[in-house]
Scaffold this active site. Structure first.
Site, short mmCIF file in Angstrom:
data_model
loop_
_atom_site.label_atom_id
_atom_site.label_comp_id
_atom_site.label_asym_id
_atom_site.label_seq_id
_atom_site.Cartn_x
_atom_site.Cartn_y
_atom_site.Cartn_z
N CYS A 66 0.83 -1.22 0.00
CA CYS A 66 0.00 0.00 0.00
C CYS A 66 0.86 1.26 0.00
O CYS A 66 1.76 1.41 0.83
CB CYS A 66 -0.89 -0.03 1.23
SG CYS A 66 -1.71 1.53 1.59
N VAL A 134 -4.79 0.18 6.08
CA VAL A 134 -3.43 0.42 6.52
C VAL A 134 -3.01 1.76 5.92
O VAL A 134 -3.52 2.13 4.87
CB VAL A 134 -2.47 -0.70 6.04
CG1 VAL A 134 -2.73 -1.98 6.79
CG2 VAL A 134 -2.53 -0.90 4.55
N TYR A 197 -5.54 6.95 -8.63
CA TYR A 197 -6.75 6.19 -8.27
C TYR A 197 -7.97 6.77 -8.98
O TYR A 197 -8.89 6.04 -9.36
CB TYR A 197 -6.97 6.24 -6.74
CG TYR A 197 -6.05 5.31 -5.97
CD1 TYR A 197 -6.49 4.05 -5.57
CD2 TYR A 197 -4.75 5.67 -5.65
CE1 TYR A 197 -5.66 3.18 -4.87
CE2 TYR A 197 -3.91 4.81 -4.96
CZ TYR A 197 -4.37 3.57 -4.56
OH TYR A 197 -3.55 2.72 -3.88
N1 LIG Z 1 -7.63 5.25 3.81
C1 LIG Z 1 -6.69 6.18 3.30
C2 LIG Z 1 -5.39 5.57 2.89
C3 LIG Z 1 -5.18 4.16 3.27
C4 LIG Z 1 -5.73 3.20 2.25
O1 LIG Z 1 -6.56 3.54 1.41
N2 LIG Z 1 -5.22 2.00 2.32
C5 LIG Z 1 -5.72 0.95 1.45
C6 LIG Z 1 -4.63 0.14 0.83
S1 LIG Z 1 -3.64 1.05 -0.32
C7 LIG Z 1 -6.52 0.00 2.31
O2 LIG Z 1 -6.12 -0.30 3.43
N3 LIG Z 1 -7.64 -0.50 1.78
C8 LIG Z 1 -8.45 -1.44 2.46
C9 LIG Z 1 -9.89 -1.03 2.46
O3 LIG Z 1 -10.24 -0.02 1.83
O4 LIG Z 1 -10.67 -1.76 3.09
C10 LIG Z 1 -7.30 6.95 2.17
O5 LIG Z 1 -8.25 6.41 1.58
O6 LIG Z 1 -6.88 8.06 1.91
#
Ligand SMILES: N[C@@H](CCC(=O)N[C@@H](CS)C(=O)NCC(=O)O)C(=O)O
Length: 358
Positions: A66, A134, A197
């Site tokens: 990540c 994470v 993204y």
């Molecule tokens: N949540 C934060 C950053 C962390 C994030 O998106 N981590 C992802 C992995 S790159 C994650 O843990 N995804 C799992 C989920 O959305 O359930 C954001 O959206 O800005």
């Protein structure tokens, strides 16, 4: 991640990141607790709590795959916090309930004793409604998540954990440039870190094309900025470089193809490519990168945009170690400080996963 995906996590493997017909919007609601030097005087968001900095009390959970978690791994190493803040490393793919410790013996984090990061979220908030993301910091004694606010985590590691920084740790937030740095980091976040993204999860042709224009106009800005300065803020590395690096390192292996960010490859943007390789070879950066886990994460977890879940073999990564010539711009990565020492034995990226200098 996206609002819709978080709702789906209870019963699907990260199924639905794409908003049909719409622009991708990131769920930016976090657990906004902070870990600070002086909890009594710290400013925290309404309803959030301030916890004291304390060696050995917390564990950072950060999947190598990540990009947001990768930042914390880099900053922890640059500042030499390995002995005071241990790290748990979930594997690259999710099960139906998000991140698991499938790479650890018996599939459990050896310190927290849990199989899923979700357990730490639920230990604190039994009905936790959002994505199990994470990076997260967990209090070891109670097994409860403290924060998952990725931007605040690294800022606090730099500014609040100073008593435990290693000797020679760099100043990642130099006071003289902080205002400009915040502007640069904001643009890097909205247009590049999140911009890739926005391209990848666009729900319509129109939303994708708009996202693509935004991304490339920021990439052109960065290419120009890095033509005359070695690092984003000038002569030395700062947190701004950490934030850009984790997107650049994923660009050709993932974002160029999987997220359709394909005007150019990183390797075709001479200044950005040289800059990325310069950072990659700097201790604390490349040695946190696991290209195999990165590719597996995106191509397997995002089933809606890659239904076959086939992980590409390429691109060839040997060129990451090619000479970059950035020294000619002057500057030095750590200013008056020094680079971090070798990676802890239990924390080394598998050699076959990433080309690193011997
Ligand atoms: N949540 C934060 C950053 C962390 C994030 O998106 N981590 C992802 C992995 S790159 C994650 O843990 N995804 C799992 C989920 O959305 O359930 C954001 O959206 O800005």
């Amino acid at each position: 991640m996206s609002q819709r995906s978080t709702q789906h996590h209870e019963h699907s493997t990260a199924g639905a990141y794409v908003h049909r017909g719409e622009e991708f919007t990131r769920d930016t609601t976090y657990i906004e607790d902070r870990i600070v030097r002086d909890p009594a005087s710290a400013s925290v968001a309404e309803g959030a709590r301030a916890w004291p900095v304390e060696p050995g009390r917390y564990r950072l959970v950060a999947a190598r795959a990540c990009p947001w978690a990768n930042r914390t791994l880099i900053v922890r190493r640059l500042l030499g916090l390995e002995d005071v803040l241990s790290v748990g490393l979930p594997g690259p793919v999710h099960d139906a309930r998000s991140w698991t410790f499938d790479l650890d013996p018996d599939g459990r984090d050896p310190v927290l004793g849990i199989e899923r990061l979700q357990e730490a979220y639920v230990a604190r908030f039994p009905d936790y409604p959002r994505g199990i993301t994470v990076p997260a910091i967990v209090e070891i004694g109670t097994g409860q998540v403290v924060t998952n606010d990725f931007a605040q985590i690294t800022e606090d590691l730099a500014k609040e954990w100073t008593a435990f920084h290693r000797e020679g740790a760099p100043d990642l937030w130099p006071a003289g440039v902080e205002d400009e740095m915040r502007e640069v980091m904001h643009r890097v976040y909205t247009e590049v870190n999140n911009g890739v993204y926005r391209c990848g999860f666009a729900g319509s042709q129109q939303a994708y094309e708009k996202a693509y224009e935004r991304l490339w106009s920021a990439m052109d800005w960065l290419e120009e900025r890095l033509g005359t300065r070695r690092y984003l803020m000038g002569e030395h590395i700062t947190e701004a470089d950490v934030r850009l690096f984790t997107t650049l390192v994923r660009f050709d292996p993932v974002y160029h193809s999987h997220f359709k960010c394909s005007r150019q490859k990183l390797t075709e943007m001479p200044h950005l490519w040289g800059y990325a390789r310069d950072l990659f070879r700097t201790p604390g950066f490349g040695d946190t990168v696991d290209f195999v886990q990165i590719k597996e994460h995106y191509y397997v977890v995002h089933e809606d945009i890659n239904p076959s879940q086939i992980v590409p073999v390429g691109p060839d990564l040997g060129n990451w170690l090619a000479e970059h010539g950035r020294e000619a711009l002057g500057g030095s990565p750590f200013g008056d400080g020094t680079g971090p020492g070798p990676v802890r034995p239990g924390e080394r990226v598998e050699r076959a996963h990433t080309p690193l200098p011997a």
